[in-house]
Design a protein around this motif. Structure first.
Motif, PDB file in Angstrom:
ATOM      1  N   SER A  26      68.557 131.989   3.532  1.00  0.00           N
ATOM      2  CA  SER A  26      68.694 133.331   4.036  1.00  0.00           C
ATOM      3  C   SER A  26      67.875 134.004   5.280  1.00  0.00           C
ATOM      4  CB  SER A  26      68.425 134.145   2.772  1.00  0.00           C
ATOM      5  OG  SER A  26      66.967 134.039   2.595  1.00  0.00           O
ATOM      6  N   LYS A  27      67.062 132.768   5.415  1.00  0.00           N
ATOM      7  CA  LYS A  27      66.268 133.050   6.695  1.00  0.00           C
ATOM      8  C   LYS A  27      65.389 131.934   6.900  1.00  0.00           C
ATOM      9  CE  LYS A  27      62.168 134.701   4.166  1.00  0.00           C
ATOM     10  NZ  LYS A  27      61.229 135.936   3.670  1.00  0.00           N
ATOM     11  N   THR A  87      73.087 136.470  12.809  1.00  0.00           N
ATOM     12  CA  THR A  87      72.696 136.338  11.320  1.00  0.00           C
ATOM     13  C   THR A  87      71.325 135.771  11.491  1.00  0.00           C
ATOM     14  OG1 THR A  87      72.997 135.154   9.070  1.00  0.00           O
ATOM     15  CG2 THR A  87      73.884 133.981  11.090  1.00  0.00           C
ATOM     16  N   LYS A 137      70.657 133.725   8.690  1.00  0.00           N
ATOM     17  CA  LYS A 137      70.792 132.637   7.892  1.00  0.00           C
ATOM     18  C   LYS A 137      70.465 131.450   8.634  1.00  0.00           C
ATOM     19  CE  LYS A 137      73.560 135.163   4.487  1.00  0.00           C
ATOM     20  NZ  LYS A 137      74.970 135.418   3.921  1.00  0.00           N
TER      21      LYS A 137
END
Length: 429
Positions: free
Chosen positions: A101-102, A76, A78
């Motif tokens: 989210s990032k 991910t 995230k």
């Protein structure tokens, strides 16, 4: 004592190029190889099954540790952001986690958040929402990878800073054009005491008793002199990993007491770095089962207290003729002594007694190389005619935003009246 040399550039978050399979502050385990059980399948009679303990060379693996060390970056983008803020006492640090989210590089990329201020002594129950504004980012040494720690300050839903938000006022002072032009440097020496968890007595001290008198413990080595070195070292590395501008550590005069130094730092960065360093120390002592206290006089009697000496200089102090600028700053500080003392930490009167390397809380004084003064000037500063001063009055539980802001305000923005100058009664040590 931290010496002011030159500040590092403001730390900026960089996304890690390669992810780590283990968080830096957790245990390393041998790689596991799952092998099929030779005698029959795991499932029996389509209903029953057996659970096999996973073994390594060091014994049974702790599955909780295995999950804590799990690297999620291959699966991910995230990350986990730990939002950190100062609680209602003005000394306690609180935090909670949020998925982002990032990876991010700047606080402006992070969303504002909120928490229940009625549970931290910062808002009434009928209107309890307090808003967190992300202000500074540090790498997370507990989770590793691209995960981050986020220093926040606190506001009402209408956007007004709440009373315990001391960062807001400090940022106002430190962003004043007169202050910015002087590039204020801070080197902060944070002393702290480690306590045994169940008895709240200093680490290494006999329960209900006392060790030998002070003398061998300061910067000492040995099982009978140094108590808590692993915690100090773990904290040192955690700060370096996080991007905190930590410049050193040492054992202090009272056994079970330690110090770390942060700086030189410019402006508001000094407070951000100290608060993040305090948070890391709270987390590390939590893991070690030891209690951290910032009480300025944790043990009564013939024992040193705990301070947070703050080294300070401006551009004019560091240039030729700077000693005269320092003396003018000291004059201003003497005239606002009561205002500074009232903001320099709770319980400081128990520490500032005129003994144990302190000045009396009621009397302002300054001197060269004298640790019994309110303000100390180093020998090198006197010799070179330029340099910095050390404010020895702040307690270990002081708010670094308040202290750094006040020093800049008093020495750069505040102008004493003629009446105040004429009424000055100060002495040099």
């Amino acid at each position: 004592m931290a010496q002011i040399l030159a500040p590092s550039a403001q730390w900026q978050m960089r996304a890690a190029k390669k992810s780590s399979h283990f968080s830096p502050l957790s245990s390393n385990f041998s790689s596991l190889v799952m092998k099929q059980h030779k005698k029959g399948a795991v499932f029996r009679n389509s209903a029953k099954f057996r659970v096999f303990a996973i073994k390594s060379e060091n014994g049974t693996i702790n599955r909780l540790e295995q999950m804590l060390n799990l690297d999620v970056t291959p699966y991910t983008d995230k990350i986990i952001a730990e939002y950190i803020w100062i609680g209602g006492s003005g000394v306690d640090v609180r935090s909670k986690s949020r998925t982002i989210s990032k990876p991010v590089e700047h606080p402006s990329e992070l969303p504002k958040w909120n928490y229940d201020g009625s549970s931290t002594g910062q808002a009434p129950g009928e209107d309890s929402e307090v808003i967190l504004y992300p202000q500074a980012i540090f790498k997370d040494p507990f989770r590793g990878g691209n995960n981050i720690l986020v220093i926040c300050d606190t506001y009402t839903p209408a956007g007004e800073p709440i009373p315990t938000n001391k960062r807001y006022r400090a940022a106002e002072i430190l962003s004043d054009p007169k202050v910015v032009a002087e590039v204020p440097w801070y080197g902060i020496e944070q002393e702290y005491t480690l306590l045994q968890r169940n008895v709240k007595w200093p680490l290494g001290w006999p329960v209900g008793g006392y060790p030998g008198p002070q003398g061998p413990y300061y910067c000492g080595a040995g099982a009978d002199k140094s108590f808590g070195r692993d915690i100090s070292d773990a904290h040192y590395k955690a700060c370096l990993y996080a991007g905190i501008n930590i410049s050193g550590t040492n054992g202090e005069v009272m056994p079970g007491q330690w110090e770390f130094q942060v700086g030189p730092s410019v402006g508001i960065e000094a407070g951000d770095h100290i608060w993040c360093a305090r948070y890391l120390l709270e987390r590390i002592t939590e893991q070690a089962g030891v209690v951290l206290t910032l009480d300025p006089k944790p043990i009564d009697g013939d024992w040193n207290g705990a301070g947070c000496h703050t080294n300070y200089s401006t551009k004019s102090m560091r240039e030729e003729g700077g000693f005269d600028v320092i003396k003018k700053a000291i004059l201003n500080l003497s005239l606002r002594h009561k205002a500074h003392i009232s903001a320099y930490g709770e319980g400081n009167e128990r520490r500032l007694t005129g003994k144990h390397e302190t000045a009396s809380i009621n009397t302002f004084s300054w001197g060269v190389a004298n640790r019994g003064c309110s303000i100390r000037v180093g020998r090198d500063t006197e010799k070179n005619g330029k340099g910095y001063l050390e404010d020895r009055r702040p307690a270990s539980n002081m708010d670094p935003y308040v202290v750094t802001g006040l020093l800049a305000e008093t020495t750069l923005l505040w102008e004493p009246t003629l009446e105040a100058k004429l009424s000055l009664h100060t002495r040099s040590c």
